[in-house]
Design an enzyme around this catalytic site. Sequence first.
Site, PDB file in Angstrom:
ATOM      1  CG  HIS A  58      -1.691  -1.246   1.495  1.00  0.00           C
ATOM      2  ND1 HIS A  58      -2.547  -1.535   1.087  1.00  0.00           N
ATOM      3  CD2 HIS A  58      -1.361  -2.391   2.397  1.00  0.00           C
ATOM      4  CE1 HIS A  58      -3.017  -2.738   1.090  1.00  0.00           C
ATOM      5  NE2 HIS A  58      -2.395  -3.311   2.226  1.00  0.00           N
TER       6      HIS A  58
ATOM      7  CG  HIS B 277      -5.771  -7.523   3.097  1.00  0.00           C
ATOM      8  ND1 HIS B 277      -6.293  -6.339   3.074  1.00  0.00           N
ATOM      9  CD2 HIS B 277      -4.453  -7.296   3.100  1.00  0.00           C
ATOM     10  CE1 HIS B 277      -5.350  -5.465   2.764  1.00  0.00           C
ATOM     11  NE2 HIS B 277      -4.418  -5.950   2.788  1.00  0.00           N
TER      12      HIS B 277
ATOM     13  CG  HIS C 157      -1.567 -10.280   5.957  1.00  0.00           C
ATOM     14  ND1 HIS C 157      -0.352  -9.557   6.217  1.00  0.00           N
ATOM     15  CD2 HIS C 157      -2.381  -9.008   5.760  1.00  0.00           C
ATOM     16  CE1 HIS C 157      -0.679  -8.267   5.814  1.00  0.00           C
ATOM     17  NE2 HIS C 157      -1.669  -7.985   5.583  1.00  0.00           N
TER      18      HIS C 157
ATOM     19  CG  ASP D 237       1.051  -4.867   4.460  1.00  0.00           C
ATOM     20  OD1 ASP D 237       0.366  -4.063   3.833  1.00  0.00           O
ATOM     21  OD2 ASP D 237       0.961  -5.469   5.526  1.00  0.00           O
TER      22      ASP D 237
HETATM   23 ZN   LIG Z   1      -2.379  -4.864   3.019  1.00  0.00          ZN
END
Ligand SMILES: [Zn+2]
Length: 389
Positions: free
Chosen positions: A18, A194, A231, A282
């Site tokens: 991001h 995610h 993740h 991330d």
């Molecule tokens: Zn993320």
Amino acid sequence: MSDATFPTIAGFCNSHSHAFQRLLRGHVQRRDPARRDTFWTWREKMYDLAGTLDLQGIEDASRLCFIECLEAGYTAVGEFHYLHHDRQGQAWSDPTAASRAVIRAARQAGIRITLLWTVYAQGGHTQSLGPEQSRFGVQSIDNVWREIDALMGTQDGEFVNLGIALHSVRAVPRAWMQPLASGARSRGLPIHAHVSEQRREVDECREQMGLSPVALLATEGVLGPNFTAVHATWLDDTDLTLLKDHNAIVCICPTTEGDLGDGIPRTAALHEAGIRICIGSDSHAIIDPFAELRALEYQARATTERRCVLVDETGHVAPALTAIGHTHGYASLGLSAEGDAVTVNAKARVFDGNAEPMGTLMTAGHPGIIDQVRVGGELRVREGRWLEG
Ligand SMILES: [Zn+2]
């Protein structure tokens, strides 16, 4: 050690980014004495930042982030992009303007990008979007495809690719999942989501849907070889089997997950099950692929009380980390890796007295030892610094 004996390594792939969150670095390392600091309190600060950025701010933050990625040895990035609207939550005159700004930033920096257009439609399984989430929101599946299809012309088959992301199982209505997955497959787009980053989201999904997030995505036909679970911190054995059976990829982001206190993923079990693992920086608390890869291996060691866990068939840890740092990442983004390479300064102090450079890179590598980075054969970094234009 002479230059001639030193291997040029494959470019690293940053499969989960991001970019705008790069601006949070350093600003979120102070605990509020009045309450417990968690992922969810961090998220409030991230929303505050997101609320301040105009189009130029998004582009500038993205370019800064991508340049730092290149200097760290990343040659490709998967941008999980959800800043779809202006600061008031209204559409820009060109609804794809922010996506185009991020792609433009990647092209200016010279990094490959897969823009993962992110579907964010609700604040929780039974909640509508909150005001702080209005910039992210999308009203219908038709709107999703209208925007993605409008971006199709930005793809060039070499440096820019498109994909779709389901923000999370809490942010996408269950009824949307199957149509989005089949629409992605018919367009040849990678799918990311995610998944099970926080225990709270797993618990809420089980309460509301009667399934874990992985099982829900499997039931709705989202899992597959073109799917990347980002993740995947809190997996049970059934989740692991589902990911394996569907040949899905798992993107672990160890430095951000550590920064956010997410938990320790089942890295060793994923690797030993043959599930492809890749990495992402991330939130960009740090941009350093060596740190991500080392953390993965150390997670695996800490939880198994063994050494050299993420190894290849010869038992060496470095080639497996090349697969994780490069091959699986590029697969997750559907990008070519032709001509992407990182040359390390063989005279860097960390190599003095060591005979095995790949093993040394694994334990002691860092971006400061990078000399050159090439993307598609083009020199983008020389003597560790990004080359403008
Ligand atoms: Zn993320």
